[in-house]
Motif scaffolding. Structure first.
Motif, PDB file in Angstrom:
ATOM      1  N   GLY A  18       1.606  12.385  -9.956  1.00 28.93           N
ATOM      2  CA  GLY A  18       0.957  13.674  -9.775  1.00 28.93           C
ATOM      3  C   GLY A  18      -0.420  13.574  -9.156  1.00 28.93           C
ATOM      4  O   GLY A  18      -1.213  14.512  -9.273  1.00 28.93           O
ATOM      5  N   ASN A  19      -0.709  12.452  -8.485  1.00 27.83           N
ATOM      6  CA  ASN A  19      -2.022  12.236  -7.857  1.00 27.83           C
ATOM      7  C   ASN A  19      -3.166  12.589  -8.813  1.00 27.83           C
ATOM      8  O   ASN A  19      -3.991  13.457  -8.532  1.00 27.83           O
ATOM      9  CB  ASN A  19      -2.144  13.057  -6.572  1.00 27.83           C
ATOM     10  CG  ASN A  19      -1.202  12.577  -5.481  1.00 27.83           C
ATOM     11  OD1 ASN A  19      -1.149  11.386  -5.194  1.00 27.83           O
ATOM     12  ND2 ASN A  19      -0.448  13.509  -4.893  1.00 27.83           N
ATOM     13  N   TRP A  35       0.797   8.794 -18.444  1.00 30.55           N
ATOM     14  CA  TRP A  35       1.959   9.498 -17.878  1.00 30.55           C
ATOM     15  C   TRP A  35       3.261   8.914 -18.390  1.00 30.55           C
ATOM     16  O   TRP A  35       4.164   9.651 -18.792  1.00 30.55           O
ATOM     17  CB  TRP A  35       1.905   9.423 -16.351  1.00 30.55           C
ATOM     18  CG  TRP A  35       3.025  10.178 -15.675  1.00 30.55           C
ATOM     19  CD1 TRP A  35       3.064  11.506 -15.387  1.00 30.55           C
ATOM     20  CD2 TRP A  35       4.272   9.623 -15.230  1.00 30.55           C
ATOM     21  NE1 TRP A  35       4.246  11.823 -14.773  1.00 30.55           N
ATOM     22  CE2 TRP A  35       5.016  10.682 -14.670  1.00 30.55           C
ATOM     23  CE3 TRP A  35       4.825   8.342 -15.247  1.00 30.55           C
ATOM     24  CZ2 TRP A  35       6.286  10.496 -14.131  1.00 30.55           C
ATOM     25  CZ3 TRP A  35       6.085   8.146 -14.722  1.00 30.55           C
ATOM     26  CH2 TRP A  35       6.811   9.223 -14.165  1.00 30.55           C
ATOM     27  N   THR A  36       3.383   7.580 -18.389  1.00 34.31           N
ATOM     28  CA  THR A  36       4.656   6.977 -18.779  1.00 34.31           C
ATOM     29  C   THR A  36       4.983   7.211 -20.246  1.00 34.31           C
ATOM     30  O   THR A  36       6.161   7.275 -20.610  1.00 34.31           O
ATOM     31  CB  THR A  36       4.652   5.457 -18.488  1.00 34.31           C
ATOM     32  OG1 THR A  36       3.569   4.827 -19.212  1.00 34.31           O
ATOM     33  CG2 THR A  36       4.486   5.185 -17.001  1.00 34.31           C
ATOM     34  N   ARG A  37       3.949   7.351 -21.107  1.00 34.60           N
ATOM     35  CA  ARG A  37       4.214   7.603 -22.529  1.00 34.60           C
ATOM     36  C   ARG A  37       4.933   8.924 -22.759  1.00 34.60           C
ATOM     37  O   ARG A  37       5.547   9.132 -23.809  1.00 34.60           O
ATOM     38  CB  ARG A  37       2.904   7.595 -23.317  1.00 34.60           C
ATOM     39  CG  ARG A  37       2.273   6.223 -23.492  1.00 34.60           C
ATOM     40  CD  ARG A  37       0.997   6.331 -24.300  1.00 34.60           C
ATOM     41  NE  ARG A  37       0.248   5.097 -24.342  1.00 34.60           N
ATOM     42  CZ  ARG A  37       0.488   4.099 -25.175  1.00 34.60           C
ATOM     43  NH1 ARG A  37       1.479   4.225 -26.062  1.00 34.60           N
ATOM     44  NH2 ARG A  37      -0.246   3.000 -25.146  1.00 34.60           N
ATOM     45  N   GLU A  42       0.821  -1.215   0.000  1.00 30.66           N
ATOM     46  CA  GLU A  42       0.000   0.000   0.000  1.00 30.66           C
ATOM     47  C   GLU A  42       0.852   1.261   0.000  1.00 30.66           C
ATOM     48  O   GLU A  42       0.567   2.230  -0.709  1.00 30.66           O
ATOM     49  CB  GLU A  42      -0.932  -0.011   1.221  1.00 30.66           C
ATOM     50  CG  GLU A  42      -2.006   1.064   1.187  1.00 30.66           C
ATOM     51  CD  GLU A  42      -2.992   0.855   0.040  1.00 30.66           C
ATOM     52  OE1 GLU A  42      -3.501   1.865  -0.487  1.00 30.66           O
ATOM     53  OE2 GLU A  42      -3.238  -0.312  -0.337  1.00 30.66           O
ATOM     54  N   HIS A  43       1.940   1.242   0.798  1.00 29.13           N
ATOM     55  CA  HIS A  43       2.795   2.438   0.845  1.00 29.13           C
ATOM     56  C   HIS A  43       3.499   2.665  -0.487  1.00 29.13           C
ATOM     57  O   HIS A  43       3.759   3.808  -0.880  1.00 29.13           O
ATOM     58  CB  HIS A  43       3.809   2.323   1.987  1.00 29.13           C
ATOM     59  CG  HIS A  43       4.726   1.134   1.885  1.00 29.13           C
ATOM     60  ND1 HIS A  43       5.957   1.206   1.276  1.00 29.13           N
ATOM     61  CD2 HIS A  43       4.571  -0.146   2.301  1.00 29.13           C
ATOM     62  CE1 HIS A  43       6.536   0.012   1.317  1.00 29.13           C
ATOM     63  NE2 HIS A  43       5.719  -0.832   1.938  1.00 29.13           N
ATOM     64  N   GLN A  44       3.805   1.567  -1.205  1.00 25.96           N
ATOM     65  CA  GLN A  44       4.404   1.728  -2.520  1.00 25.96           C
ATOM     66  C   GLN A  44       3.400   2.312  -3.506  1.00 25.96           C
ATOM     67  O   GLN A  44       3.740   3.166  -4.326  1.00 25.96           O
ATOM     68  CB  GLN A  44       4.911   0.379  -3.028  1.00 25.96           C
ATOM     69  CG  GLN A  44       6.084  -0.179  -2.260  1.00 25.96           C
ATOM     70  CD  GLN A  44       6.503  -1.532  -2.780  1.00 25.96           C
ATOM     71  OE1 GLN A  44       5.685  -2.282  -3.307  1.00 25.96           O
ATOM     72  NE2 GLN A  44       7.780  -1.854  -2.630  1.00 25.96           N
ATOM     73  N   TRP A  45       2.158   1.860  -3.441  1.00 20.84           N
ATOM     74  CA  TRP A  45       1.122   2.388  -4.323  1.00 20.84           C
ATOM     75  C   TRP A  45       0.923   3.888  -4.088  1.00 20.84           C
ATOM     76  O   TRP A  45       0.811   4.665  -5.036  1.00 20.84           O
ATOM     77  CB  TRP A  45      -0.196   1.630  -4.103  1.00 20.84           C
ATOM     78  CG  TRP A  45      -1.348   2.232  -4.851  1.00 20.84           C
ATOM     79  CD1 TRP A  45      -2.350   2.998  -4.351  1.00 20.84           C
ATOM     80  CD2 TRP A  45      -1.597   2.130  -6.265  1.00 20.84           C
ATOM     81  NE1 TRP A  45      -3.218   3.385  -5.340  1.00 20.84           N
ATOM     82  CE2 TRP A  45      -2.770   2.861  -6.533  1.00 20.84           C
ATOM     83  CE3 TRP A  45      -0.932   1.488  -7.313  1.00 20.84           C
ATOM     84  CZ2 TRP A  45      -3.303   2.963  -7.809  1.00 20.84           C
ATOM     85  CZ3 TRP A  45      -1.477   1.605  -8.589  1.00 20.84           C
ATOM     86  CH2 TRP A  45      -2.642   2.329  -8.828  1.00 20.84           C
ATOM     87  N   GLU A  46       0.925   4.282  -2.824  1.00 22.22           N
ATOM     88  CA  GLU A  46       0.727   5.703  -2.504  1.00 22.22           C
ATOM     89  C   GLU A  46       1.870   6.546  -3.067  1.00 22.22           C
ATOM     90  O   GLU A  46       1.639   7.651  -3.594  1.00 22.22           O
ATOM     91  CB  GLU A  46       0.632   5.876  -0.986  1.00 22.22           C
ATOM     92  CG  GLU A  46      -0.637   5.267  -0.388  1.00 22.22           C
ATOM     93  CD  GLU A  46      -0.624   5.294   1.130  1.00 22.22           C
ATOM     94  OE1 GLU A  46       0.412   5.724   1.706  1.00 22.22           O
ATOM     95  OE2 GLU A  46      -1.633   4.887   1.741  1.00 22.22           O
TER      96      GLU A  46
END
Length: 438
Positions: A299-300, A330-332, A288-292
């Motif tokens: 950029g939330n 975003w990654t593109r 969960e902390h990694q996902w956050e």
């Protein structure tokens, strides 16, 4: 008092662990060749016996180095055999077997891929050879190891069957191809294939090298040699951890069909393959902390606040395809390196999907001096995968890495081996050449 300039200590080369160990390699197996090369990497003196005339068939298998001399330009042969000496000899005939027997007198290890019945026929089996050299270790690397005793009428059929087996057929026979090639959407249209990039030969070579080290240590401690068998089938089957465990807990129905909407649950966490400007990255914010931290890096975006979409891990698993599309926006806009470095800085598991050029330019591999330089061309040395480990003593001495390696010329050790070591005259050598023995 001014401080004197400090000169960093020079790296001290570690004495090769197997220095002085004498290995004879007589085989037609890529697995056995890789085993012998690993022992050579550790300092053993390896004499490779090649068929007179044409030599190892891998000398004629590509890819080939540009501008290299014919017969010395095969990259796969160079990878499997650099660091060895090459002599031509046919031990399958009586005169050749007699010469090999004489070479055994000063050897510590014989590596072969010949079947046990053939070795016994030529009086080159371990029990017979240890009457000459009691501390000799023999290592047979074959597809199946020793088969159960069969009557004479079936021996030739066994030999023909063994000759037909390849990496492709072995992986299917062991069940590894089935396990590796699942799940898929259409099993009838997407059959299992063999392991990629000669995995069987390389994995078996590592296993065989470990077995050889054990045998050599036993001989050194007790003065008594051993006969060791390493079967490729055993090595492949040894990799089937999950299917055997599943069967042990009662699973009896195995299918290669992918279950739709099952998500991408792999190894305890969600993973995604995301497109970038210049390729792909794998991302795995498992906890969960990694996902956050990951969505913060993105950029939330508004979708990250939708609890039904991704508020819980179970929701992310169910909606993984939607999330993949959203994250890809975003990654593109970024390169693989940019995404990788940002994710690493945020302590999120991520890595770029690399090709050959990426590996050659990989900062970590180059910092570890992983690549050897193959001097197989006239003008430009080519990079070649090197030692898969580093070895360093407490005092700082280390096994050489980033070495300059060369492919052995066919028969280049013939004079040293047969004339100087065994004492054959030039006339005797010429007769043996005409007979196809050397």
């Amino acid at each position: 008092m001014s401080a004197a300039a400090v000169t960093p200590p020079r790296a001290v080369t570690l004495a090769a662990p197997l220095a002085g160990v004498r290995v004879i390699e007589w085989n037609g197996s890529m697995s056995a060749s890789f085993c012998a090369r690993l022992l050579s990497d550790l300092g053993a003196d390896v004499l490779k016996l090649e068929p007179p005339g044409a030599g190892d068939p891998l000398r004629r298998v590509g890819p080939f180095a540009p501008d290299a001399s014919y017969g010395e330009d095969a990259a796969l042969f160079a990878y499997l055999n650099h660091g060895k000496d090459s002599a031509t000899l046919d031990p399958s005939c009586q005169a050749g077997a007699a010469l090999l027997t004489r070479l055994i007198e000063s050897a510590d290890l014989l590596i072969t891929s010949a079947h046990a019945s053939r070795l016994a026929e030529l009086a080159l089996d371990g029990d017979t050879l240890r009457k000459i050299q009691p501390a000799l270790v023999t290592l047979a690397v074959t597809p199946f190891g020793t088969l159960p005793a069969r009557d004479a009428s079936t021996m030739q059929a066994d030999a023909d069957t063994l000759a037909a087996f390849t990496d492709f057929t072995l992986t299917h026979h062991a069940g590894y191809a089935f396990h590796q090639a699942r799940p898929v959407h259409a099993p009838s249209e997407q059959p299992p294939v063999a392991c990629a990039d000669r995995e069987v030969a390389l994995a078996t070579g590592v296993a065989a090298a470990n077995a050889a080290l054990w045998g050599l240590l036993e001989a050194q401690l007790n003065g008594e040699g051993r006969s060791i068998e390493c079967a490729e089938l055993d090595v492949i089957a040894h990799l089937l951890i999950e299917p055997v465990a599943d069967y042990g807990r009662g699973e009896r129905t195995f299918s290669r069909r992918r279950e739709e909407l099952q998500g991408t649950e792999v190894a305890g966490g969600l993973i995604w393959l995301l497109p970038c400007k210049d390729g792909f990255v794998m991302i795995s914010p498992r906890e969960e902390h990694q996902w956050e931290r990951w969505v913060e890096l993105l950029g939330n975006p508004p979708w990250s606040c939708d609890a039904a979409l991704c508020g819980e891990r179970s929701a992310r698993n169910e909606n993984w395809m939607i999330l993949q599309d959203e994250m890809s926006k975003w990654t593109r806009e970024h390169s693989r390196a940019d995404v990788f470095e940002r994710a690493q800085a945020a302590r999120v598991a991520c890595f770029p999907v690399s090709g050959a050029r990426d590996l050659l330019e990989n900062a970590q591999l180059n910092a570890r001096r992983f690549f050897d330089s193959w001097e197989g061309t006239r003008n430009t040395a080519l990079s070649m995968p090197g030692l898969p480990f580093s070895l360093r003593t407490q005092s700082g001495a280390e096994l050489p890495r980033a070495r300059n390696v060369v492919s052995p010329r066919l028969g280049s050790a013939n004079r040293a081996v047969f004339e100087r070591h065994l004492g054959l005259s030039p006339g005797e050598m010429e007769t043996l050449r005409q007979q196809g023995v050397v």
